[in-house]
Scaffold this motif. Structure first.
Motif, PDB file in Angstrom:
ATOM      1  N   ALA A   1       0.808  -1.226   0.000  1.00  0.00           N
ATOM      2  CA  ALA A   1       0.000   0.000   0.000  1.00  0.00           C
ATOM      3  C   ALA A   1       0.840   1.273   0.000  1.00  0.00           C
ATOM      4  CB  ALA A   1      -0.943  -0.016   1.208  1.00  0.00           C
ATOM      5  N   GLN A   2       1.945   1.281   0.742  1.00  0.00           N
ATOM      6  CA  GLN A   2       2.771   2.495   0.818  1.00  0.00           C
ATOM      7  C   GLN A   2       3.352   2.848  -0.552  1.00  0.00           C
ATOM      8  OE1 GLN A   2       3.025  -0.076   2.972  1.00  0.00           O
ATOM      9  NE2 GLN A   2       2.082   0.904   4.744  1.00  0.00           N
ATOM     10  N   ALA A   3       3.797   1.832  -1.284  1.00  0.00           N
ATOM     11  CA  ALA A   3       4.327   2.073  -2.625  1.00  0.00           C
ATOM     12  C   ALA A   3       3.205   2.405  -3.605  1.00  0.00           C
ATOM     13  CB  ALA A   3       5.097   0.841  -3.114  1.00  0.00           C
ATOM     14  N   HIS A   4       2.049   1.787  -3.421  1.00  0.00           N
ATOM     15  CA  HIS A   4       0.929   1.994  -4.335  1.00  0.00           C
ATOM     16  C   HIS A   4       0.474   3.451  -4.359  1.00  0.00           C
ATOM     17  CE1 HIS A   4      -0.283  -2.536  -3.911  1.00  0.00           C
ATOM     18  NE2 HIS A   4       0.824  -2.347  -4.604  1.00  0.00           N
ATOM     19  N   ILE A   5       0.421   4.083  -3.199  1.00  0.00           N
ATOM     20  CA  ILE A   5      -0.039   5.477  -3.156  1.00  0.00           C
ATOM     21  C   ILE A   5       0.932   6.383  -3.911  1.00  0.00           C
ATOM     22  CG2 ILE A   5       1.084   6.066  -0.975  1.00  0.00           C
ATOM     23  CD1 ILE A   5      -2.384   7.236  -2.089  1.00  0.00           C
ATOM     24  N   GLY A   6       2.206   6.042  -3.871  1.00  0.00           N
ATOM     25  CA  GLY A   6       3.199   6.813  -4.612  1.00  0.00           C
ATOM     26  C   GLY A   6       3.019   6.678  -6.113  1.00  0.00           C
ATOM     27  N   ILE A   7       2.703   5.460  -6.567  1.00  0.00           N
ATOM     28  CA  ILE A   7       2.471   5.233  -7.994  1.00  0.00           C
ATOM     29  C   ILE A   7       1.215   5.977  -8.442  1.00  0.00           C
ATOM     30  CG2 ILE A   7       2.033   3.484  -9.763  1.00  0.00           C
ATOM     31  CD1 ILE A   7       3.522   1.477  -7.969  1.00  0.00           C
ATOM     32  N   MET A   8       0.170   5.944  -7.623  1.00  0.00           N
ATOM     33  CA  MET A   8      -1.067   6.662  -7.958  1.00  0.00           C
ATOM     34  C   MET A   8      -0.812   8.163  -8.090  1.00  0.00           C
ATOM     35  SD  MET A   8      -3.973   4.895  -5.567  1.00  0.00           S
ATOM     36  CE  MET A   8      -4.036   3.128  -5.353  1.00  0.00           C
ATOM     37  N   LEU A   9      -0.022   8.694  -7.172  1.00  0.00           N
ATOM     38  CA  LEU A   9       0.290  10.126  -7.218  1.00  0.00           C
ATOM     39  C   LEU A   9       1.022  10.472  -8.518  1.00  0.00           C
ATOM     40  CD1 LEU A   9       0.345  12.887  -5.790  1.00  0.00           C
ATOM     41  CD2 LEU A   9       2.491  12.182  -4.711  1.00  0.00           C
ATOM     42  N   LYS A  10       1.943   9.621  -8.896  1.00  0.00           N
ATOM     43  CA  LYS A  10       2.739   9.871 -10.098  1.00  0.00           C
ATOM     44  C   LYS A  10       1.909   9.723 -11.375  1.00  0.00           C
ATOM     45  CE  LYS A  10       6.609   7.897 -12.701  1.00  0.00           C
ATOM     46  NZ  LYS A  10       7.606   6.791 -12.752  1.00  0.00           N
ATOM     47  N   ASP A  11       1.131   8.602 -11.461  1.00  0.00           N
ATOM     48  CA  ASP A  11       0.445   8.278 -12.711  1.00  0.00           C
ATOM     49  C   ASP A  11      -0.942   8.893 -12.840  1.00  0.00           C
ATOM     50  OD1 ASP A  11       2.640   6.843 -13.427  1.00  0.00           O
ATOM     51  OD2 ASP A  11       1.816   4.881 -12.896  1.00  0.00           O
ATOM     52  N   PHE A  12      -1.734   8.822 -11.776  1.00  0.00           N
ATOM     53  CA  PHE A  12      -3.127   9.257 -11.872  1.00  0.00           C
ATOM     54  C   PHE A  12      -3.319  10.747 -11.581  1.00  0.00           C
ATOM     55  CE2 PHE A  12      -4.086   4.656 -10.618  1.00  0.00           C
ATOM     56  CZ  PHE A  12      -4.199   4.271 -11.953  1.00  0.00           C
TER      57      PHE A  12
END
Length: 399
Positions: A23-34
Motif C-alpha cells: 500500500a505504501q508504494a501503491h499510493i506513490g504510484i497513484m500520485l505519479k500516474d493518476f
C-alpha cells in the motif's frame, strides 16, 4: 464510454501489472500516474481518499483506486476497475495453490522455500515494528497492544479479534464530543441510508447463520463458512495487508487448521513477489483450504473466488458508501481517535502472529539469521520486499 474513461481503464490495467511493494508504494504510484501525469483527480483529492481508507476497514490501496475510478466514471467504472485490480494476482495465486502438490514434490522447490519462508516471517516482523512505531504513542496504546498480544496467544479464538478491535476503538475515543461535532454527527447519520447499512450487516449475519446451520458434510458448507470468515475479516481489518496476513495465520492455521504453516508462508512469500493487492493472498488461502478438505480443482477455484470476493467486498462497499459523506465524516474527532486504539490492537495481533510464525522455523540458526537480516534490510535500506523474495529464490536455486 468517454475517451477519458477508456484511457483510465488502460492506465488501471498497466498499474495492476506494475504495482509492487504494498500500500505504501501503491499510493506513490497513484500520485505519479493518476495525479501528476493524467490529472484524473487532484493531489488533494487523492490524499483525502487515502485518508478516508485509513478510517475504514479493508484494503486501503484497493479502496483508494476504487475511489479514483468512482470520481472518473461512477459506480460502473469502480466495479470494472475493482475486477481489473484483483483478478490477475488472485488468478496467479489460485494456480499456485492448484499445482502446489506437484511443486512440493520437487526437492529444489522445497529447498527454495527454506530461504523464502524466513524472509516472509521477517517481512511480518518489520510490519509489526513499523506499525508500532507509528501508532504506539501513549500508555493507553501500549496497554491495548500488550493486551491484544496476550489474549490472542492464550485464547486462540477467531471471535477475539472483533471484540478486541471494538474495545480498542471505544477506549481510545472515550472523550466528550464538542457541541459542533455532535451537530455534524447528527447531520451525517441523518443522510445515511439505513437500509444499506442493514444489507451490509445482513450479508455477514446470513452467511454466519448458514455456516452454522448447514451440515458440515454438505458440499456447500465449507465455501459458505469460508465466505463468512473472509467477509467478517474484511469488515474488521484496519491497517491493510500487513494486518490481514497475521490475522489470517492466527485464524486459519493456529485456530482452524485449514492449512499448514508451511503452506501459509509459501503462499504469502509468493504474493510478496507479485504486483497487485496484498489481499489477493486470500485467493491462495481459499484454494488451499478446499484442497486440504479433499476438493477437486473446481472446488479449489470456488474456494479462491469465495475468499477473494469475501475479503474485498466489505471494503469495496464501504468506500463507495462513505465517499459522498467524507467532508462531514473527516470532521468527527471521535472517528479519528478510535483509529488509534484500533491500530494499537492491530499491532498486538501482528506481534502475536509473528510469534506464531516463528514456531514452524524452529531453532534453526540459518532461518533465524535470515529473519533478522530481512528485518534489518527493510528497516535500514530502500530495498523492497519483492526484491528480497526474488533474492531468496535465487539463493535456493544456487546454494
Amino acid at each position: 464510454m468517454t475517451a477519458k474513461q477508456f484511457l483510465f481503464i488502460r492506465d488501471a490495467t498497466l498499474y495492476t501489472l506494475t504495482a509492487f511493494g504494498g500500500a505504501q508504494a501503491h499510493i506513490g504510484i497513484m500520485l505519479k500516474d493518476f495525479v501528476n501525469r493524467r490529472h484524473y483527480i487532484t493531489e488533494e483529492e487523492l490524499l483525502e481518499l487515502n485518508a478516508l481508507t485509513q478510517v475504514l476497514p479493508g484494503p486501503s490501496s484497493t479502496q483508494t483506486l476504487i475511489g479514483i475510478a468512482y470520481k472518473v466514471g461512477g459506480v460502473w467504472l469502480s466495479i470494472l476497475t475493482f475486477l481489473i485490480w484483483i483478478i490477475p494476482s488472485a488468478t496467479a495465486l489460485c494456480l499456485i495453490a492448484i499445482f502446489y502438490e506437484q511443486l512440493g514434490e520437487q526437492g529444489r522447490f522445497k529447498h527454495i522455500l527454506d530461504y523464502v519462508k524466513p524472509i516472509a516471517v521477517g517481512i511480518v516482523g518489520f510490519a509489526a515494528f513499523s506499525l508500532a512505531r507509528s501508532v504506539i504513542k501513549s500508555k493507553v496504546s501500549v496497554w491495548l497492544a500488550g493486551a491484544a498480544v496476550i489474549v490472542t496467544l492464550i485464547l486462540k479464538n477467531a471471535y477475539v479479534f472483533p471484540m478486541l478491535i471494538l474495545m480498542g476503538g471505544i477506549i481510545s475515543s472515550a472523550t466528550e464530543a464538542s457541541a459542533e461535532e455532535t451537530e455534524i454527527r447528527v447531520k451525517l447519520f441523518s443522510q445515511i441510508n439505513k437500509n444499506k447499512v442493514l444489507y451490509f450487516l445482513g450479508i455477514l449475519l446470513l452467511f454466519a447463520a448458514l455456516g452454522a446451520v448447514i451440515n458440515k458434510t454438505s458440499p456447500f458448507s465449507l465455501p459458505i463458512r469460508l465466505f463468512e470468515n473472509f467477509y467478517r475479516n474484511g469488515a474488521l481489518i484496519f491497517g491493510g495487508g500487513h494486518v490481514l496476513v497475521p490475522l489470517m495465520f492466527t485464524e486459519f492455521v493456529e485456530m482452524k487448521h485449514y492449512l499448514s504453516a508451511n503452506e501459509f508462508l509459501t503462499g504469502y512469500a509468493i504474493q510478496q513477489a507479485l504486483p497487485g493487492p496484498t489481499f489477493s493472498f486470500t485467493s491462495f488461502l481459499g484454494s488451499m483450504t478446499m484442497k486440504n478438505a479433499g476438493e477437486n480443482v473446481w472446488g479449489q477455484i470456488i474456494g479462491s473466488i469465495v475468499a477473494t470476493l469475501g475479503i474485498n467486498l466489505p471494503g469495496f462497499i464501504l468506500v463507495l458508501f462513505f465517499v459522498p459523506f467524507w467532508n462531514d465524516l473527516r470532521r468527527i474527532g471521535r472517528i479519528k481517535k478510535s483509529l488509534s486504539g484500533i491500530n494499537s490492537v492491530a499491532v498486538g495481533f501482528i506481534i502475536a502472529a509473528f510469534i506464531f510464525l516463528l514456531q514452524p522455523l524452529g531453532i534453526n540458526p540459518i532461518s533465524l539469521s535470515i529473519v533478522v537480516l530481512t528485518f534489518l534490510i527493510l528497516n535500514y535500506t530502500k530495498i523492497s520486499t519483492p526484491v528480497l523474495i526474488i533474492a531468496g529464490v535465487l539463493l535456493g536455486i544456487y546454494f
